[in-house]
Design an enzyme around this catalytic site. Structure first.
Site, mmCIF file in Angstrom:
data_model
loop_
_atom_site.group_PDB
_atom_site.id
_atom_site.type_symbol
_atom_site.label_atom_id
_atom_site.label_comp_id
_atom_site.label_asym_id
_atom_site.label_seq_id
_atom_site.Cartn_x
_atom_site.Cartn_y
_atom_site.Cartn_z
ATOM 1 N N THR A 147 2.007 -4.851 4.346
ATOM 2 C CA THR A 147 1.997 -5.224 5.762
ATOM 3 C C THR A 147 1.606 -6.680 6.008
ATOM 4 O O THR A 147 1.990 -7.260 7.018
ATOM 5 C CB THR A 147 1.020 -4.328 6.545
ATOM 6 O OG1 THR A 147 -0.272 -4.419 5.921
ATOM 7 C CG2 THR A 147 1.482 -2.895 6.586
ATOM 8 N N ASP A 148 0.843 -7.274 5.065
ATOM 9 C CA ASP A 148 0.272 -8.598 5.352
ATOM 10 C C ASP A 148 1.331 -9.654 5.679
ATOM 11 O O ASP A 148 1.130 -10.484 6.564
ATOM 12 C CB ASP A 148 -0.601 -9.070 4.182
ATOM 13 C CG ASP A 148 -1.873 -8.234 4.069
ATOM 14 O OD1 ASP A 148 -2.211 -7.559 5.066
ATOM 15 O OD2 ASP A 148 -2.510 -8.250 3.004
ATOM 16 N N THR A 156 0.801 -1.223 0.000
ATOM 17 C CA THR A 156 0.000 0.000 0.000
ATOM 18 C C THR A 156 0.836 1.276 0.000
ATOM 19 O O THR A 156 0.469 2.264 -0.634
ATOM 20 C CB THR A 156 -0.928 -0.013 1.241
ATOM 21 O OG1 THR A 156 -1.749 -1.170 1.152
ATOM 22 C CG2 THR A 156 -1.798 1.211 1.313
ATOM 23 N N ASP A 169 1.555 -7.483 -4.248
ATOM 24 C CA ASP A 169 0.798 -7.519 -3.009
ATOM 25 C C ASP A 169 1.529 -8.537 -2.129
ATOM 26 O O ASP A 169 1.842 -9.637 -2.590
ATOM 27 C CB ASP A 169 -0.634 -7.983 -3.292
ATOM 28 C CG ASP A 169 -1.489 -7.881 -2.052
ATOM 29 O OD1 ASP A 169 -2.415 -7.071 -2.051
ATOM 30 O OD2 ASP A 169 -1.221 -8.626 -1.074
ATOM 31 N N SER A 170 1.804 -8.175 -0.892
ATOM 32 C CA SER A 170 2.694 -9.037 -0.117
ATOM 33 C C SER A 170 2.083 -10.393 0.213
ATOM 34 O O SER A 170 2.795 -11.306 0.625
ATOM 35 C CB SER A 170 3.164 -8.326 1.148
ATOM 36 O OG SER A 170 2.181 -8.341 2.141
ATOM 37 N N SER A 171 0.781 -10.560 -0.001
ATOM 38 C CA SER A 171 0.228 -11.906 0.233
ATOM 39 C C SER A 171 0.724 -12.878 -0.846
ATOM 40 O O SER A 171 0.580 -14.092 -0.705
ATOM 41 C CB SER A 171 -1.299 -11.859 0.273
ATOM 42 O OG SER A 171 -1.780 -11.117 -0.809
HETATM 43 N N1 ASP Z 1 -2.392 -6.278 0.878
HETATM 44 C C1 ASP Z 1 -1.355 -5.299 1.097
HETATM 45 C C2 ASP Z 1 -0.034 -6.034 1.158
HETATM 46 O O1 ASP Z 1 0.278 -6.638 2.147
HETATM 47 C C3 ASP Z 1 -1.635 -4.544 2.310
HETATM 48 C C4 ASP Z 1 -0.547 -3.564 2.706
HETATM 49 O O2 ASP Z 1 0.256 -3.113 1.925
HETATM 50 O O3 ASP Z 1 -0.524 -3.248 3.857
HETATM 51 O O4 ASP Z 1 0.708 -5.987 0.201
#
Ligand code: ASP
Length: 267
Positions: free
Chosen positions: A103-104, A28, A71-73
């Protein structure tokens, strides 16, 4: 890989004192709204416009962006190898490193890199944001500014925090102790069984007793042979022997003996 590289000088009129390599993996923080309100990757060449305070830091910044922000997932072993290799290859050129990450799974990546970068003697600070950098109330500015400040902080010429950490919402946490606990508030991370390494307020208050100290003469090695034929088995009251047996006998699962780390294919 086709990385995008942007070089910035935040000390246009002064002499450069520090250098930081920012690795933008995705998430994000590095997003912005386009004219139609859709989220698009932020152009890091414009970061000084978004965060003019960076000009007070006197650093030369290089931003290396993954070819496609992820996207970190979707993070996988290859991304960890890429991140650690970029740090390893550029280790002597920069005072510190800031990894911008979703953050994920940030806690997984920070933990992983803390084991992959053996002999680390410089700061590697992971950070991200709950709101895109272009959002009005975004936490991206504060998280990025303070991460950069920590990445260049020295005492007696030595880095204050020569380890892999997560900085988020005023707290600096050891990378391999951090855990995401929040997705709607700014205080997204907590440290498990280990105190924060620093807290930022008017000043950055370092918890020197808990920070792994700088060690003269240490040489960086990058352990990048990873193996994902592993699993985490959570024990809970009432778990049956059958479930445990089934998991342990799973085809292809590698078993570690006492003292082995399961995810390393040590050679
Ligand atoms: N889905 C996003 C990710 O982890 C959320 C974020 O950036 O916090 O890449």
């Amino acid at each position: 890989m086709n990385y995008k590289i942007v070089r910035l000088n935040t000390a246009a009129k002064k002499e450069i004192e520090h250098s930081v390599l920012i690795i933008y993996t995705g998430g994000t923080l590095g997003m912005a709204y386009d004219d139609d309100g859709a989220l698009v990757p932020f152009n890091f060449g414009k970061i000084l416009e978004k965060i003019p305070n960076l000009n007070n830091l006197n650093i030369s910044i290089t931003v290396i962006s993954f070819p496609e922000p992820i996207d970190s997932s979707n993070i996988n072993l290859n991304h960890w190898v890429d991140m650690s290799y970029i740090i390893y290859e550029n280790y002597d050129t920069y005072d510190g490193f800031v990894v911008l990450h979703g953050t994920d799974t940030m806690a997984y990546s920070a933990s992983m890199l803390s084991y992959m970068l053996k002999g680390l003697n410089k700061p590697v600070i992971f950070t991200g944001a709950q709101l895109p950098i272009s959002a009005m109330r975004s936490d991206a500015r504060e998280n990025l500014m303070t991460s950069l400040e920590i990445a260049i902080s020295k005492a007696n010429g030595k880095p204050i925090v020569p380890e892999v950490c997560i900085f988020f919402n005023h707290l600096l946490l050891r990378g391999n102790r951090a855990k995401k606990v929040q997705s709607v508030h700014f205080d997204a991370f907590e440290s498990e069984n280990y105190p924060p390494l620093a807290e930022s307020g008017i000043v950055i208050d370092y918890n020197y007793a808990s920070i792994r100290p700088y060690e003269e003469g240490k040489k960086l090695r990058c352990l990048n042979k990873l193996d994902n034929s592993v699993m985490v088995l959570k024990l809970f009251p009432g778990i049956t022997a059958q479930v445990i047996e089934h998991c342990l006998n799973m085809k292809g699962l590698k078993r570690g003996g006492a003292g082995n780390l399961w995810f390393w294919k040590q050679s």
